[in-house]
Design a protein around this motif. Sequence first.
Motif, PDB file in Angstrom:
ATOM      1  N   GLY A  79     -31.155  65.598 108.523  1.00 19.50           N
ATOM      2  CA  GLY A  79     -30.460  64.505 107.837  1.00 19.50           C
ATOM      3  C   GLY A  79     -29.197  64.984 107.141  1.00 19.50           C
ATOM      4  N   PRO A  80     -28.353  64.055 106.682  1.00 21.06           N
ATOM      5  CA  PRO A  80     -27.087  64.461 106.034  1.00 21.06           C
ATOM      6  C   PRO A  80     -27.373  65.291 104.770  1.00 21.06           C
ATOM      7  CG  PRO A  80     -27.493  62.098 105.789  1.00 21.06           C
ATOM      8  CD  PRO A  80     -28.529  62.608 106.718  1.00 21.06           C
ATOM      9  N   LYS A  81     -26.629  66.341 104.645  1.00 24.91           N
ATOM     10  CA  LYS A  81     -26.818  67.217 103.477  1.00 24.91           C
ATOM     11  C   LYS A  81     -25.536  67.288 102.674  1.00 24.91           C
ATOM     12  CE  LYS A  81     -30.569  70.221 104.741  1.00 24.91           C
ATOM     13  NZ  LYS A  81     -30.767  70.973 105.956  1.00 24.91           N
ATOM     14  N   LYS A  82     -25.740  67.274 101.404  1.00 18.75           N
ATOM     15  CA  LYS A  82     -24.573  67.324 100.552  1.00 18.75           C
ATOM     16  C   LYS A  82     -24.326  68.783 100.133  1.00 18.75           C
ATOM     17  CE  LYS A  82     -22.696  64.672  96.741  1.00 18.75           C
ATOM     18  NZ  LYS A  82     -21.602  63.919  97.339  1.00 18.75           N
ATOM     19  N   VAL A  83     -23.099  69.189 100.265  1.00 18.38           N
ATOM     20  CA  VAL A  83     -22.756  70.559  99.864  1.00 18.38           C
ATOM     21  C   VAL A  83     -21.963  70.496  98.555  1.00 18.38           C
ATOM     22  CG1 VAL A  83     -21.539  72.670 100.530  1.00 18.38           C
ATOM     23  CG2 VAL A  83     -22.670  71.279 102.282  1.00 18.38           C
ATOM     24  N   THR A  84     -22.494  71.148  97.608  1.00 22.31           N
ATOM     25  CA  THR A  84     -21.809  71.105  96.306  1.00 22.31           C
ATOM     26  C   THR A  84     -20.695  72.151  96.283  1.00 22.31           C
ATOM     27  OG1 THR A  84     -24.127  71.262  95.670  1.00 22.31           O
ATOM     28  CG2 THR A  84     -22.605  70.492  93.998  1.00 22.31           C
ATOM     29  N   VAL A  85     -19.572  71.760  95.832  1.00 27.98           N
ATOM     30  CA  VAL A  85     -18.435  72.685  95.738  1.00 27.98           C
ATOM     31  C   VAL A  85     -18.446  73.284  94.330  1.00 27.98           C
ATOM     32  CG1 VAL A  85     -15.930  72.922  96.000  1.00 27.98           C
ATOM     33  CG2 VAL A  85     -17.176  71.207  97.327  1.00 27.98           C
ATOM     34  N   MET A  86     -18.473  74.568  94.320  1.00 28.49           N
ATOM     35  CA  MET A  86     -18.518  75.217  93.013  1.00 28.49           C
ATOM     36  C   MET A  86     -17.123  75.641  92.567  1.00 28.49           C
ATOM     37  SD  MET A  86     -22.086  77.075  92.881  1.00 28.49           S
ATOM     38  CE  MET A  86     -22.247  78.186  94.227  1.00 28.49           C
ATOM     39  N   SER A  87     -16.967  75.682  91.299  1.00 28.50           N
ATOM     40  CA  SER A  87     -15.659  76.129  90.791  1.00 28.50           C
ATOM     41  C   SER A  87     -15.816  77.546  90.247  1.00 28.50           C
ATOM     42  CB  SER A  87     -15.171  75.177  89.705  1.00 28.50           C
ATOM     43  OG  SER A  87     -16.132  75.097  88.678  1.00 28.50           O
ATOM     44  N   GLU A  88     -14.825  78.325  90.430  1.00 26.23           N
ATOM     45  CA  GLU A  88     -14.906  79.726  89.998  1.00 26.23           C
ATOM     46  C   GLU A  88     -14.547  79.836  88.525  1.00 26.23           C
ATOM     47  OE1 GLU A  88     -14.499  82.682  93.687  1.00 26.23           O
ATOM     48  OE2 GLU A  88     -12.566  82.013  92.816  1.00 26.23           O
TER      49      GLU A  88
END
Lengths: 152, 137
Positions: free
Chosen positions: B128-137
Amino acid sequence: MLLNQIGNWETWDPFGEMNHLQRNRNHLFPGFQADRSQVERSQKDFPQFNVWEDNDGLLMTSELPGVKPEDLDIVATGDVLTVKGSKKVLEMGEKDSFLKRELTYGNFSRSVKLPYRINPDKVEAKLRNGILTVTLSRPEEEKPKNITITNN
Amino acid sequence: MTTLEKVEKQPEQNPTAVENSNVEAQMNTYLPRTDIVESEDAVNIWAEMPGLDSESVSITLEKNVLTLDGKFPLPVKPDGYTLRVGEFPVGNYHRTFRLSQEFDCGEIEAKMKDGVLCLILPRRKDLGPKKVTVMSE
């Protein structure tokens, strides 16, 4: 030899001759003839029957996969058997769609003439694993009689 | 109204194949007619195999090839009867389907309903669709 020729002359049938020509022509295209007769058969007559016979009557089988007994109507009168019914699509949701469609659905009806009048009180029909079996009994008066030859 | 033709007039039906005692060896194999229906969480396969019960059908999955095999239960000939009109032949069934990777092969369900083999191939839930979290450095 002469007898044969006379016989042929008297029973000469122009349409028979044409059929013969047709057969010869089809012989040149055997594939064509087989295909056409198959298409004609399957479009015309549904369901198809296999008819078995014993001394007491007939047993007719027919392939009706996916047809429920409550959607089937069988009538036997005199020497005619009628099989009527409908085939419904199995459970399907509103959003569902066909990826491949080879089965046929809807209403069907076929009447066939039997070789003799059957006993209408003794008709049995069974539907098992998609095969319909109808047992028809031959009344005593319809059974062939042996005629004894006597010397006078 | 249609008439039933005698067996003798239909060479293509080959009644001897049915009458012969050694039927199994001569029995033809047919491709079962099949509908494939797609729903949100599964794909359904409906294959017509009239005359077969659940014990006469075997389903195997090897890698991604799904094979349906149906053996017509013997005897073909009803006891004590003679074939007079043969309009349809009976036989075994065989068909293969190549599956994509999106099905949960361990969860395939199969049922015989009135001569129709009904297969349910559930889709893999982990696709199923997966959400990828974008992390901030």
